[in-house]
Design an enzyme around this catalytic site. Structure first.
Site, PDB file in Angstrom:
ATOM      1  N   GLU A 133       8.492  -5.343  -3.862  1.00 53.92           N
ATOM      2  CA  GLU A 133       8.149  -6.537  -3.766  1.00 53.92           C
ATOM      3  C   GLU A 133       8.017  -7.587  -4.699  1.00 53.92           C
ATOM      4  OE1 GLU A 133       7.137  -8.752   0.060  1.00 53.92           O
ATOM      5  OE2 GLU A 133       4.856  -8.552  -0.479  1.00 53.92           O
ATOM      6  N   LYS A 138      -3.325 -13.334   4.658  1.00 55.81           N
ATOM      7  CA  LYS A 138      -3.874 -14.421   3.466  1.00 55.81           C
ATOM      8  C   LYS A 138      -3.432 -15.820   3.886  1.00 55.81           C
ATOM      9  CE  LYS A 138      -3.474 -15.414  -1.303  1.00 55.81           C
ATOM     10  NZ  LYS A 138      -2.443 -14.615  -2.874  1.00 55.81           N
ATOM     11  N   LYS A 165      12.158 -15.181   7.479  1.00 51.10           N
ATOM     12  CA  LYS A 165      11.180 -15.048   8.023  1.00 51.10           C
ATOM     13  C   LYS A 165      11.860 -16.725   8.820  1.00 51.10           C
ATOM     14  CE  LYS A 165       7.656 -14.709   5.188  1.00 51.10           C
ATOM     15  NZ  LYS A 165       6.080 -14.101   4.383  1.00 51.10           N
ATOM     16  N   HIS A 180      13.732  19.427   1.863  1.00 55.10           N
ATOM     17  CA  HIS A 180      14.679  19.799   3.517  1.00 55.10           C
ATOM     18  C   HIS A 180      15.717  18.533   3.841  1.00 55.10           C
ATOM     19  CE1 HIS A 180      12.883  23.960   3.436  1.00 55.10           C
ATOM     20  NE2 HIS A 180      12.009  22.753   2.791  1.00 55.10           N
ATOM     21  N   GLY A 240      -1.446 -10.408  -2.144  1.00 55.66           N
ATOM     22  CA  GLY A 240      -2.034 -10.114  -0.846  1.00 55.66           C
ATOM     23  C   GLY A 240      -1.331  -8.398  -1.313  1.00 55.66           C
ATOM     24  N   ARG A 241      -0.314  -7.549  -2.053  1.00 58.06           N
ATOM     25  CA  ARG A 241      -0.695  -6.233  -2.318  1.00 58.06           C
ATOM     26  C   ARG A 241      -1.287  -5.597  -3.230  1.00 58.06           C
ATOM     27  NH1 ARG A 241       4.363  -9.545  -3.231  1.00 58.06           N
ATOM     28  NH2 ARG A 241       4.508  -9.889  -5.207  1.00 58.06           N
TER      29      ARG A 241
HETATM   30  O1  F6P Z   1       6.282  -9.426   3.144  1.00 57.95           O
HETATM   31  C1  F6P Z   1       5.946 -10.468   2.929  1.00 57.95           C
HETATM   32  C2  F6P Z   1       4.050 -10.771   2.556  1.00 57.95           C
HETATM   33  O2  F6P Z   1       3.977 -11.957   2.516  1.00 57.95           O
HETATM   34  C3  F6P Z   1       3.611  -9.895   1.968  1.00 57.95           C
HETATM   35  O3  F6P Z   1       3.477 -10.592   0.592  1.00 57.95           O
HETATM   36  C4  F6P Z   1       2.347 -10.074   2.085  1.00 57.95           C
HETATM   37  O4  F6P Z   1       1.281  -8.968   2.044  1.00 57.95           O
HETATM   38  C5  F6P Z   1       2.617 -10.127   3.985  1.00 57.95           C
HETATM   39  O5  F6P Z   1       3.372 -10.531   3.954  1.00 57.95           O
HETATM   40  C6  F6P Z   1       1.914 -10.351   4.598  1.00 57.95           C
HETATM   41  O6  F6P Z   1       0.829 -11.669   4.163  1.00 57.95           O
HETATM   42  P1  F6P Z   1      -0.694 -12.439   5.024  1.00 57.95           P
HETATM   43  O7  F6P Z   1      -1.118 -11.800   4.758  1.00 57.95           O
HETATM   44  O8  F6P Z   1      -0.613 -13.640   4.561  1.00 57.95           O
HETATM   45  O9  F6P Z   1      -0.490 -12.179   6.277  1.00 57.95           O
END
Ligand code: F6P
Length: 536
Positions: free
Chosen positions: A345, A198, A503, A376, A259-260
């Site tokens: 998240e 994204k 990050k 198991h 994103g998710r």
């Molecule tokens: O883990 C953080 C995050 O921002 C997620 O929410 C997102 O899906 C992922 O990193 C990847 O982000 P991008 O699509 O911007 O590469």
């Protein structure tokens, strides 16, 4: 209402779930629900009509209906990013797209879908070719987090719907070994790389994409031919272009799709390559069917709402701070990992939408593995040490020719929910020892080790048959469950500020590897940096 629920929880925490079944012969019929070819059995939860009535009343008091409508109508409910949350509109009919997004945006969404189909068609038909003039044989999807899990979990789940021809691979982690592993499986000369990001700045994704670009160049692909090998899915098209992706191969993402929750957008490109555009549309149709059920059903008969309210009852009121999700289906083995991202998240927040501390117990730790493997491993702890509410997921119909395997698999699933609920008391354990011929003294010593407290709550989600449509409904069910939990806890499920510091510090450490200042780092991290520098 909240206070009443806390009071009820005190009263119910000692309640035997097994006893409910003695008192209520119709309990399964009363506490189960079917929709979209899914059946949710929540009769093994520590819950009854009184608790459910209070939970539903609390949901009404919290304005859940208005919150659901706000999401579907495109209100900017992601308040910290000032964004609407409209993944649902991506899978809705065109008239709804127009109504919610307006003509221009609706047509952009529609044409993106068509472009995605055209690109896929040109790859599958062999019209699109790599630098050497050969048709593509492989697609590598490069992306991480929300730009990876959704397509990947469906890719595995819908294995029997994969079309012959193209092979699809996923590259998520920033680990050279993973890249080497992929490169061993593919010939880059006939590989299309789909960069899904994204932001188009995600470290892992950009590093992996750059490495594949470099390998292509080293293998003989000319700079001018590079764009033939790349498609990008992103909300930052200018960055994708700067990377070298041809603008006609850049598919948009929109800021109103998190994103998710983005599987339904062009993020689903690698999945659609694998299962075909028609099956991808079926997946969307299944999700849309669940959307409609969610939007229109009374809370008492609303599967996502019930799943969420039961989750809240277990976590916030009964105090169980974990949730196991156990698919008894090899095809759903990636589902717990996908769910960990979507759920934790979304719900793992410290403050509510107003920035005030959340004092209520929220956001259980989600984990799981496919059955019977978990039996198991961690299920020992679930049977004897910690009460961990569980969601079992099982398909009624197996997809292999080994029918006996499916019978045994499903039997294990049903047995586990029964064992978690029934448990075994000391007398039963002792009697069992004696019955097996063990002498009295040894039986007395052994029996305590065999006791299982039981009374662990679980739900079982039964899927009629795993198809693109039911998979879509399943994914949407959990998306909405997570949304409802966030709405009830009054938090923003659609941001993820908590991932930022890691990050930033990642950059600091890389700078330290390059010999720049380590002043802001702790003694531990400085020493670790030194160790790494000595070894490399
Ligand atoms: O883990 C953080 C995050 O921002 C997620 O929410 C997102 O899906 C992922 O990193 C990847 O982000 P991008 O699509 O911007 O590469």
């Amino acid at each position: 209402m909240e206070q009443q629920l806390y009071r009820l929880a005190k009263e119910y925490s000692g309640q035997s779930i097994s006893d409910y079944f003695v008192q209520q012969p119709e309990r399964f019929n009363q506490l189960s629900l079917s929709t979209c070819d899914l059946m949710l059995d929540y009769s093994k939860q520590n819950i009854d009509s009184v608790v459910l009535g209070h939970l539903v009343a609390w949901a009404k008091e919290q304005g859940l209906t208005a919150k659901i409508n706000a999401m579907f109508n495109g209100d900017k409910i992601n308040n910290t990013e000032n964004r609407a949350v409209l993944h649902t509109v991506l899978r809705a009919p065109y008239a709804i797209k127009q109504q919610v997004l307006g003509d221009k945006l609706a047509s952009e969404v529609h044409s993106t879908h068509q472009r995605m189909a055209q690109i896929i068609n040109s790859i599958q038909s062999g019209v699109a070719k790599g630098y050497s003039g050969k048709a593509f044989t492989d697609v590598v999807a490069v992306g991480i987090g929300g730009s990876y899990y959704g397509p990947k979990v469906c890719h595995e789940a819908l294995k029997s719907y994969r079309q012959p021809g193209l092979k699809i691979h996923y590259l998520a982690n920033v680990d050279g070994t993973a890249v080497v592993g992929k490169l061993e499986k593919i010939n880059l000369e006939t590989t299309l790389v789909v960069i899904i990001s994204k932001t188009f700045v995600t470290q892992e994704t950009i590093l992996n994409a750059n490495v594949l670009k470099q390998c292509l160049l080293e293998q003989g692909c000319g700079v001018d031919d590079l764009p033939k090998h790349f498609v990008a899915v992103t909300a930052a098209p200018e960055k994708a272009q700067a990377f070298g992706v041809d603008s006609k191969n850049i598919l948009p993402m929109w800021d109103w799709v998190g994103g998710r929750f983005s599987l339904w957008s062009a993020v689903g490109f690698p999945l659609a390559c694998a299962i075909g555009v028609e099956n991808f549309e079926q997946l969307c149709a299944g999700a849309y069917e669940m959307d409609q059920h969610f939007q229109t059903s009374p809370f008492e008969n609303n599967m996502p709402v019930l799943l969420a309210l039961i989750g809240i009852w277990n976590c916030s009121f009964l105090g169980h701070n974990s949730l196991a999700v156990l698919p008894y289906d090899h095809l759903l083995r990636d589902f717990p990992g996908y769910l960990q991202q979507v759920d934790m998240e979304s719900s793992g927040k410290r403050v509510d939408i107003n920035g005030d501390d959340i004092t209520m117990a929220i956001a259980p730790i989600v984990f799981g593995q496919e059955g019977t493997n978990g039996q198991h491993a961690f299920m020992q702890l679930m049977h004897q040490r910690h009460v961990i509410p569980t969601e079992f997921i099982v398909s009624l119909k197996g997809q292999s020719p080994f029918t006996e395997h499916h019978r045994v698999l499903v039997a294990n699933c049903f047995a586990q929910s029964e064992a978690l609920m029934q448990g075994k008391d000391l007398k039963q354990a002792y009697d069992e020892c004696i019955a097996s011929g063990i002498n009295e003294q040894t039986a007395r010593q052994l029996a305590p080790h065999k006791v299982m407290p039981g009374n662990s709550p679980s739900s079982t989600l039964v899927i009629e048959q795993l198809t693109p449509k039911t998979m879509g409904s399943l994914m949407a069910l959990y998306e909405h469950k997570i949304f409802v939990q966030g709405a009830m806890w009054n938090l923003n499920s659609f941001d993820q500020w908590g991932v930022e510091l890691g990050k930033q510090l990642g950059e600091t450490i890389i700078n330290a590897f390059d010999g720049k200042s380590t002043q802001s780092l702790s003694g531990s991290s400085k020493a670790l940096v030194d160790m790494f520098l000595k070894a490399n």
